[in-house]
Design a protein around this motif. Structure first.
Motif, PDB file in Angstrom:
ATOM      1  N   UNK A 282      85.920  86.469 -15.813  1.00 51.98           N
ATOM      2  CA  UNK A 282      85.965  86.536 -14.348  1.00 51.98           C
ATOM      3  C   UNK A 282      86.922  85.481 -13.809  1.00 51.98           C
ATOM      4  N   UNK A 283      86.832  84.279 -14.322  1.00 48.84           N
ATOM      5  CA  UNK A 283      87.676  83.181 -13.837  1.00 48.84           C
ATOM      6  C   UNK A 283      89.150  83.442 -14.121  1.00 48.84           C
ATOM      7  N   UNK A 284      89.460  83.902 -15.320  1.00 46.63           N
ATOM      8  CA  UNK A 284      90.852  84.157 -15.689  1.00 46.63           C
ATOM      9  C   UNK A 284      91.485  85.226 -14.803  1.00 46.63           C
ATOM     10  N   UNK A 285      90.687  86.211 -14.387  1.00 51.88           N
ATOM     11  CA  UNK A 285      91.225  87.312 -13.580  1.00 51.88           C
ATOM     12  C   UNK A 285      91.209  86.994 -12.094  1.00 51.88           C
ATOM     13  N   UNK A 286      90.136  86.435 -11.603  1.00 54.90           N
ATOM     14  CA  UNK A 286      89.943  86.259 -10.154  1.00 54.90           C
ATOM     15  C   UNK A 286      90.251  84.857  -9.656  1.00 54.90           C
ATOM     16  N   UNK A 287      90.333  83.885 -10.558  1.00 56.65           N
ATOM     17  CA  UNK A 287      90.589  82.516 -10.145  1.00 56.65           C
ATOM     18  C   UNK A 287      89.389  81.828  -9.535  1.00 56.65           C
TER      19      UNK A 287
END
Length: 332
Positions: A282-287
């Motif tokens: 989630x973090x890698x895609x959405x920041x």
């Protein structure tokens, strides 16, 4: 009571800039201007401090919702404050099952109430909420909007929330940066994305745990299938078995959940690895890191997520509640 229990989350956040469009008449008879802006808010315009709204918009921008299921309406008031609503429908133009409401921190109470009553909770939106088998709102705001939303929503739903004792608290935990993993995966296990054919195994257990009716189980299967098809999910597989022995999924409202490890495979760090893995995706895609909603009596999950850097939100600013929806509810 023959009914279906589902999380009914809510979020109300804060924001920044935009442009003009329509006059609305306030409940007092005064003319309150809220201009519908031609361009909706996008994720990079939203402060990370308002991460749930930012997360939802980023999920939309990255294609994590069904096609044509998301609507974002952004308005500017005559005081130059920007408001926005983000809602997800079961199908294009169909019942609404999730909503975020974004209000600016400097907005006065009268202005916020006018926006909620005339735009965010207007008649056509309420009509679509009524038709949904499940409905979620997550509220998080420096303004005390939650009680106002509850009062307005209950009135427009003709006392449904109060009559069905539909508001319940859960603790909300916001994710932080993804922590480096110190856990080592047992070589007998493999962690990989779930496939849609795993949805039945997962939803059947979920329905049994919640004591859902036949219609409730069907809605649980639909939700699980959508979570796997459109958003990150992970399963842990023992040796060469086809079905997972543990899993975690992402919900349409940006939370991660349905975390489960089967008895006989617990206490091996599998749940922790699932949490780390999905948070990283989630973090890698959405920041933005995801969040999680945990029942107040679930001490084990609370301990796990706190140890992974999730921060519990103050009870006076964030409350999670769910609704008991009639088991005969259907969707288009």
């Amino acid at each position: 009571m023959n009914c279906l229990t589902y999380f009914y989350h809510r979020f109300i956040s804060l924001t920044v800039n935009c442009v003009p469009l329509a006059y609305l008449t306030g409940s007092s008879g005064d003319r309150k201007m809220f201009e519908r802006l031609p361009d909706p808010l996008v994720s990079h315009e939203i402060p990370v401090s308002r991460r749930i709204f930012r997360l939802n918009t980023s999920m939309h921008e990255n294609g994590w919702y069904k096609k044509n299921s998301v609507t974002i309406e952004t308005y500017r008031s005559d005081k130059n404050d920007v408001f926005s609503i983000f809602y997800v429908s079961i199908c294009e133009g169909g019942p609404i099952e999730f909503m975020n409401i974004y209000t600016p921190p400097r907005a006065v109470e009268e202005e916020v109430n006018e926006f909620l009553g005339t735009i965010a909770l207007r008649a056509d939106i309420i009509a679509k909420i009524r038709k949904s088998p499940t409905f979620h709102i997550v509220t998080s705001s420096s303004n005390d909007i939650l009680s106002t939303v509850e009062t307005m929503l209950d009135a427009k739903l003709c006392g449904y929330l109060e009559q069905n004792h539909a508001i319940f608290d859960h603790n909300l935990f916001l994710g932080r940066e993804v922590k480096t993993s110190s856990s080592v995966l047992n070589p007998n296990y493999q962690i990989k994305p779930l496939s849609v054919h795993h949805a039945r195994v997962i939803s059947d257990l979920w329905a049994a745990d919640m004591g859902l009716s036949e219609q409730g189980a069907a809605n649980a299967l639909r939700t699980t299938t959508e979570n796997i098809l459109h958003r990150p999910s992970l399963g842990v597989f023992f040796k060469n078995q086809e079905n997972p022995v543990g899993w975690i999924l992402s919900y349409r409202h940006g939370a991660i959940g349905q975390l489960h490890v089967q008895p006989g495979h617990q206490r091996q760090g599998l749940a922790r690895l699932l949490v780390k893995g999905i948070c990283q995706r989630v973090y890698d895609t959405c920041g933005v890191a995801p969040y999680v909603c945990i029942s107040k009596d679930n001490a084990a999950s609370t301990k796990l997520f706190l140890s992974e850097g999730f921060a519990q939100q103050p009870r006076n600013s964030v409350r999670i509640f769910f609704s008991i929806m009639d088991s005969t509810s259907t969707y288009a």
